[in-house]
Design a protein around this motif. Structure first.
Motif, PDB file in Angstrom:
ATOM      1  N   ASP A  87       0.797  -1.235   0.000  1.00 34.41           N
ATOM      2  CA  ASP A  87       0.000   0.000   0.000  1.00 34.41           C
ATOM      3  C   ASP A  87       0.828   1.282   0.000  1.00 34.41           C
ATOM      4  O   ASP A  87       0.278   2.380   0.098  1.00 34.41           O
ATOM      5  CB  ASP A  87      -0.952   0.013   1.193  1.00 34.41           C
ATOM      6  N   GLY A  88       2.146   1.141  -0.090  1.00 32.44           N
ATOM      7  CA  GLY A  88       2.997   2.329  -0.159  1.00 32.44           C
ATOM      8  C   GLY A  88       3.529   2.820   1.159  1.00 32.44           C
ATOM      9  O   GLY A  88       4.305   3.795   1.194  1.00 32.44           O
ATOM     10  N   GLN A  89       3.174   2.172   2.273  1.00 35.65           N
ATOM     11  CA  GLN A  89       3.670   2.618   3.581  1.00 35.65           C
ATOM     12  C   GLN A  89       5.154   2.319   3.775  1.00 35.65           C
ATOM     13  O   GLN A  89       5.861   3.083   4.428  1.00 35.65           O
ATOM     14  CB  GLN A  89       2.873   1.950   4.707  1.00 35.65           C
ATOM     15  N   HIS A  90       5.607   1.198   3.242  1.00 34.85           N
ATOM     16  CA  HIS A  90       7.002   0.800   3.414  1.00 34.85           C
ATOM     17  C   HIS A  90       7.870   1.390   2.313  1.00 34.85           C
ATOM     18  O   HIS A  90       7.433   1.513   1.165  1.00 34.85           O
ATOM     19  CB  HIS A  90       7.133  -0.724   3.423  1.00 34.85           C
ATOM     20  N   SER A 116       5.774   5.765  15.679  1.00 38.07           N
ATOM     21  CA  SER A 116       5.120   7.075  15.588  1.00 38.07           C
ATOM     22  C   SER A 116       3.803   7.012  14.834  1.00 38.07           C
ATOM     23  O   SER A 116       3.012   7.954  14.862  1.00 38.07           O
ATOM     24  CB  SER A 116       6.041   8.080  14.888  1.00 38.07           C
ATOM     25  N   ARG A 117       3.543   5.886  14.153  1.00 38.25           N
ATOM     26  CA  ARG A 117       2.316   5.784  13.374  1.00 38.25           C
ATOM     27  C   ARG A 117       1.170   5.267  14.230  1.00 38.25           C
ATOM     28  O   ARG A 117       1.365   4.703  15.297  1.00 38.25           O
ATOM     29  CB  ARG A 117       2.515   4.851  12.175  1.00 38.25           C
ATOM     30  N   GLY A 118      -0.042   5.458  13.731  1.00 39.32           N
ATOM     31  CA  GLY A 118      -1.200   4.889  14.399  1.00 39.32           C
ATOM     32  C   GLY A 118      -1.817   5.820  15.424  1.00 39.32           C
ATOM     33  O   GLY A 118      -1.200   6.764  15.910  1.00 39.32           O
ATOM     34  N   SER A 119      -3.042   5.516  15.789  1.00 36.17           N
ATOM     35  CA  SER A 119      -3.811   6.323  16.733  1.00 36.17           C
ATOM     36  C   SER A 119      -3.440   5.992  18.164  1.00 36.17           C
ATOM     37  O   SER A 119      -2.740   5.022  18.446  1.00 36.17           O
ATOM     38  CB  SER A 119      -5.306   6.065  16.529  1.00 36.17           C
ATOM     39  N   LEU A 120      -3.949   6.807  19.091  1.00 34.08           N
ATOM     40  CA  LEU A 120      -3.764   6.536  20.520  1.00 34.08           C
ATOM     41  C   LEU A 120      -4.346   5.182  20.881  1.00 34.08           C
ATOM     42  O   LEU A 120      -3.746   4.423  21.659  1.00 34.08           O
ATOM     43  CB  LEU A 120      -4.422   7.639  21.339  1.00 34.08           C
ATOM     44  N   THR A 189       5.470   5.843   5.547  1.00 32.37           N
ATOM     45  CA  THR A 189       4.617   6.916   5.052  1.00 32.37           C
ATOM     46  C   THR A 189       3.149   6.561   5.279  1.00 32.37           C
ATOM     47  O   THR A 189       2.816   5.440   5.688  1.00 32.37           O
ATOM     48  CB  THR A 189       4.851   7.153   3.556  1.00 32.37           C
ATOM     49  N   GLN A 190       2.278   7.501   5.009  1.00 35.28           N
ATOM     50  CA  GLN A 190       0.849   7.226   5.067  1.00 35.28           C
ATOM     51  C   GLN A 190       0.467   6.277   3.937  1.00 35.28           C
ATOM     52  O   GLN A 190       1.085   6.274   2.869  1.00 35.28           O
ATOM     53  CB  GLN A 190       0.051   8.523   4.936  1.00 35.28           C
TER      54      GLN A 190
END
Length: 237
Positions: A87-90, A116-120, A189-190
């Motif tokens: 999906d382009g994140q890596h 650092s990624r992802g929600s609380l 990345t996102q």
């Protein structure tokens, strides 16, 4: 060591798969395998123009598609596999330190960790599952991993086929077989397109949380002996 095989599980990733493969090839990682998980879009036709492709007849989910690629690598006698999202994140530029550490320190698994990624909510879930499982991995859901033959043998087994996700269940199974691991901080990345296979709806989140909690609570305390041969012989001690 020969170039690793980069296994890329993909389901309906027509908008990103070409750029992901091209990024890998441009950085020198030309031995790629896309595992098309019964996509209903143009993922297969696009991927087949730039990479080796395995096409699954049914949609099995990201983990089982990944496992199909790992099994292929194991049966082909490949010494080192990288699992890489479609999906382009890596990013291919993050692979050199993972591969260097894998070779230098002889770990069975090296995980590309991006905390650092992802929600609380995701970070809270990670903390809960680390405590329940006893797995000391900061980024439990990272699909960016380097595996050696020992790890591939475990992940090619019938036990691994029964799992649904690549995170806690896979790490618990590897822990039971005394497979060594470490993490390397990486940048991600996102998502370029599509939705998370776990966090796309509240129903999916509830199922994932319940499933993973049950795995943690029922974790096997025994360790296993691993014999790497043509039959992938996995036996209890």
């Amino acid at each position: 060591m020969l170039s690793p095989l980069v296994v890329i599980p993909a389901h309906n990733e027509e908008n990103s798969i070409a750029s992901v493969v091209e990024d890998l090839h441009a950085k020198g990682y030309r031995n790629t395998l896309v595992v098309d998980d019964a996509s209903t879009d143009r993922t297969y036709s696009i991927a087949s123009q730039c990479s080796k492709v395995i096409s699954l007849p049914y949609n099995l989910g990201a983990w089982k598609a990944t496992q199909a690629g790992i099994r292929y690598a194991y049966e082909q006698g490949i010494e080192q596999v990288v699992t890489f999202d479609a999906d382009g994140q890596h990013l291919a530029q993050t692979l050199p330190p993972l591969l260097a550490l894998h070779k230098r320190e002889n770990f069975d698994i090296v995980i590309g960790s991006c905390t650092s990624r992802g929600s609380l909510a995701r970070h809270i879930a990670w903390g809960v599952f680390r405590r329940l499982s006893g797995i000391e991995v900061k980024d439990l859901t990272s699909g960016l991993r380097v595996y050696n033959r020992k790890a591939m043998a475990v992940l090619s087994s019938e036990q691994a086929t029964m799992l649904e996700y690549q995170d806690v269940g896979v790490l618990l199974l590897l822990k039971n077989f005394k497979v060594s691991k470490t993490e390397v901080p990486v940048k991600m990345t996102q998502r370029a397109d599509g939705i998370s296979r776990i966090f796309y709806s509240w129903g999916a989140v509830v199922y994932y949380m319940a499933y993973t909690t049950m795995l943690c609570l029922s974790k096997v305390s025994k360790t296993y002996h691993l014999s790497i041969d043509d039959d992938i012989n996995l036996e209890k001690e």
